[in-house]
Each structure stands twice: as structure tokens, then as C-alpha cells.
Write a protein that holds these residues in place. Structure first.
Motif, PDB file in Angstrom:
ATOM      1  N   ARG A 190      29.446  54.879  10.385  1.00  0.00           N
ATOM      2  CA  ARG A 190      29.739  54.837  11.808  1.00  0.00           C
ATOM      3  C   ARG A 190      29.656  56.148  12.656  1.00  0.00           C
ATOM      4  O   ARG A 190      30.107  57.073  12.004  1.00  0.00           O
ATOM      5  CB  ARG A 190      31.345  54.287  11.862  1.00  0.00           C
ATOM      6  CG  ARG A 190      31.816  53.054  11.292  1.00  0.00           C
ATOM      7  CD  ARG A 190      33.260  52.704  11.443  1.00  0.00           C
ATOM      8  NE  ARG A 190      33.707  53.414  10.252  1.00  0.00           N
ATOM      9  CZ  ARG A 190      35.144  53.688   9.812  1.00  0.00           C
ATOM     10  NH1 ARG A 190      36.053  52.755  10.642  1.00  0.00           N
ATOM     11  NH2 ARG A 190      35.671  54.233   9.053  1.00  0.00           N
TER      12      ARG A 190
ATOM     13  N   GLU B  51      36.234  53.939  14.826  1.00  0.00           N
ATOM     14  CA  GLU B  51      36.328  52.665  15.466  1.00  0.00           C
ATOM     15  C   GLU B  51      35.377  51.935  14.592  1.00  0.00           C
ATOM     16  O   GLU B  51      34.584  52.175  14.099  1.00  0.00           O
ATOM     17  CB  GLU B  51      35.684  52.679  17.022  1.00  0.00           C
ATOM     18  CG  GLU B  51      36.302  53.401  18.004  1.00  0.00           C
ATOM     19  CD  GLU B  51      35.668  53.230  19.354  1.00  0.00           C
ATOM     20  OE1 GLU B  51      36.452  53.760  20.346  1.00  0.00           O
ATOM     21  OE2 GLU B  51      34.706  52.719  19.717  1.00  0.00           O
ATOM     22  N   GLY B  52      35.728  50.461  14.608  1.00  0.00           N
ATOM     23  CA  GLY B  52      35.088  49.491  13.895  1.00  0.00           C
ATOM     24  C   GLY B  52      35.119  49.494  12.533  1.00  0.00           C
ATOM     25  O   GLY B  52      35.969  50.432  11.932  1.00  0.00           O
TER      26      GLY B  52
END
Length: 318
Positions: free
Chosen positions: A135, A140-141
Motif C-alpha cells: 500500500r 488505508e485499505g
């Protein structure tokens, strides 16, 4: 920035590819407002600031929290510089935060940066063992490991084929699903060795995991989707005479950029038989020069430059 990898004795250094050429194309008003939409470690931004006068200003955008730390330091040193933590797909929001209705130029240096590749903890590199993350913003994610742990075999194969153009994508996906039932695939070494096992034919001078790592990284970070949105936002906010400069590092990116710029430069599609003037047929955008590539000296000094392609689009002044 590029996904091409080479072991280095000096990790965490980043040399911006086509540095001088990109900035020379970008700057046409030393008092203008500009955006470095992929700040990285600030190589392009520092050169841009060096060509701006006291009235000029620059915003740096990046997803990576480590890049933003460098951007904060630069902002503390130079009042003409500001930063935005996020994707360049959020370009309009970033410009609105500074109350910039238009800009004189936007630079995009696509892909993954050398510090990201060189830091094993980021999980981008099959050359350095580390957690399988990938990432650009680790806050995030889902990580690559989390996705591979649950994704359907068909979806894994589709991602590896679509974003990596890997002809053995089905074999790789099949082995991922079989292997994860035996053990969690949590490190870059595990995935790299798995791919090498699945690929029956090896390419000379190319690690068998290259395409698979590229594909999963592009998918996890929504790179092509963000690029489409970012390109559209950039041209929407370009002032007359302003330029969009994009450096790509693999064919999927460059194809998208080439098509986007070409279609804008061609102008509106007018049905046959509809009476129009020459002025109505003329596009408000034009291509600047031909696609540029790194020269032999730069490639010798930085092997990651060998796949770089730079394209430039300008909004006409009249």
C-alpha cells in the motif's frame, strides 16, 4: 518512479527520472502556480521551486505518509510550498483547499518510488523480504496479503493478467489458492518463490515475479483508476498556456496517458454532415513535442529510468 527493481547498496535514495526535462517543459511562468502531483521525496519539487520567483507557488501531493513528512519539512523551509496528503485523483479538492481556481502546470511522475521499493517493510519488492503490504498509504485499505488471503482464484488470475499482462496468471492464481490452505502468504519472499514455482518458462534478465508484483500493486492502490480521474482533473484546472507533464513507467500507464492526450488534442468529435467552422473543430489542447525517453547516460546512472516515457499536453492560449 518505476516498478523495475535492482538491488542497491544505498537504500532509501531516490533519483527523479527525466528531472530537468520534465521541469523545463512544466515551467512557463516563474510567478505561476504549479502542482507536483506525485511529490515522492521532493526531487522535482525542489527544482521547480528553484525556477519560481517570489510570487510563484507550488503544491506537492502524495499518498505516502513518509513522503508527506518530507513535504512538511520543505514547507517549513519555503513559504511558497504547500502540501496535500492524498491521491492526485483528489486534485480538485487539493486545489480548492488553497483556493487555486487554476494552475499553470501539473506534473505526474507515476508508479512506485525508489524509497518504497528499497524499504523491505513496505512490501513492494521481491528483492527484499518483508511483510506483503504494497500500500502506498499503509494507513488505508487492505494489504496485498489480506487480499490474497481471501480473493477468489478467478479474481486473482484476472488481476495478474489485466495489470501485469502475465501469461501464466491462471497457474499463479491456482497455486496461491492451494498454498494459502497450507500456510498464510504474508511475506514478499513467500509470494516471489510461489510465483517462480508456478511460472514454467523464465525470461532472461527478468525475475519471474516482476509482472505479478506489479499487477497486485497496481490493483491494491487503484493506480489506473486514480490516473484516469487525476488526468481529467488536471486538464480541467489548467490555465491557458498551462501544461500537463506525465512520466510513465510501464505500458498500461503510458497507453492510458497517450490515448487521453491524443483524444484531447484531436478536439471534439463532430458527426459527419454537421456544418462547423474551422475554429469549432480546433481543440483547445495540443501535444507538445514527441514522447521523451531517458538518455543513455541517465539509464547507465539509474537503471530504473530505462522504461520511462514522458508526454506533455498544453492548453492553448487562444
Amino acid at each position: 518512479m518505476t516498478e523495475t527493481e535492482q538491488a542497491s547498496d544505498q537504500p532509501f535514495r531516490h533519483r527523479s527520472v527525466l528531472l530537468d526535462e520534465a521541469v523545463d517543459y512544466l515551467i512557463n511562468d516563474s510567478a505561476g502556480r504549479y502542482v507536483d502531483a506525485t511529490f515522492g521525496r521532493g526531487g522535482h519539487s525542489r527544482l521547480i521551486l528553484g525556477q519560481l520567483d517570489a510570487q510563484g507557488s507550488l503544491m506537492g501531493i502524495d499518498k505516502d505518509p513518509e513522503a508527506i513528512q518530507v513535504a512538511k519539512e520543505l514547507a517549513a523551509q519555503d513559504g511558497r510550498f504547500s502540501w496535500y496528503h492524498g491521491s492526485f485523483s483528489e486534485l480538485s479538492r487539493a486545489l480548492d483547499s488553497q483556493q487555486w481556481p487554476t494552475v499553470q502546470g501539473v506534473l505526474m511522475d507515476l508508479g512506485v518510488s525508489s524509497p518504497q521499493l528499497d524499504d523491505a517493510a513496505r512490501g513492494f519488492s521481491f528483492m527484499r523480504n518483508g511483510p506483503l503490504d504494497m500500500r502506498m498509504n499503509p494507513q488505508e485499505g487492505q494489504s496485498a496479503a489480506q487480499w490474497l488471503a481471501t480473493a477468489d482464484e478467478r479474481d486473482i488470475a484476472d488481476v495478474i493478467w489485466r495489470y501485469g499482462e502475465e501469461r501464466f496468471s491462471r497457474r499463479i492464481a491456482r497455486l496461491v489458492v492451494a498454498r494459502r490452505q497450507e500456510e498464510a502468504i504474508e511475506t514478499t519472499r513467500q509470494l516471489a518463490e510461489l510465483v517462480a514455482e508456478a511460472v514454467p518458462k523464465k525470461e532472461k534478465h527478468k525475475h519471474p515475479a516482476t509482472r505479478t508484483f506489479q499487477a497486485i500493486r497496481i490493483f491494491i492502490n487503484r493506480e489506473l483508476e486514480d490516473l484516469e480521474v487525476g488526468l481529467a482533473a488536471a486538464v480541467e484546472r489548467l490555465a491557458p498556456g498551462g501544461r500537463l507533464v506525465v512520466i510513465s513507467f510501464h505500458s498500461l500507464e503510458d497507453r492510458l496517458v497517450k490515448r487521453f492526450m491524443r483524444d484531447l488534442a484531436r478536439g471534439p468529435k463532430i458527426p459527419k454532415g454537421v456544418p462547423v467552422t474551422a475554429e469549432q473543430e480546433r481543440s483547445e489542447f495540443c501535444l507538445v513535442g514527441k514522447a521523451s525517453k531517458a538518455n543513455e547516460q541517465e539509464i547507465t546512472e539509474n537503471v530504473r529510468a530505462r522504461s520511462a516515457v514522458m508526454r506533455v499536453l498544453e492548453r492553448r492560449t487562444n
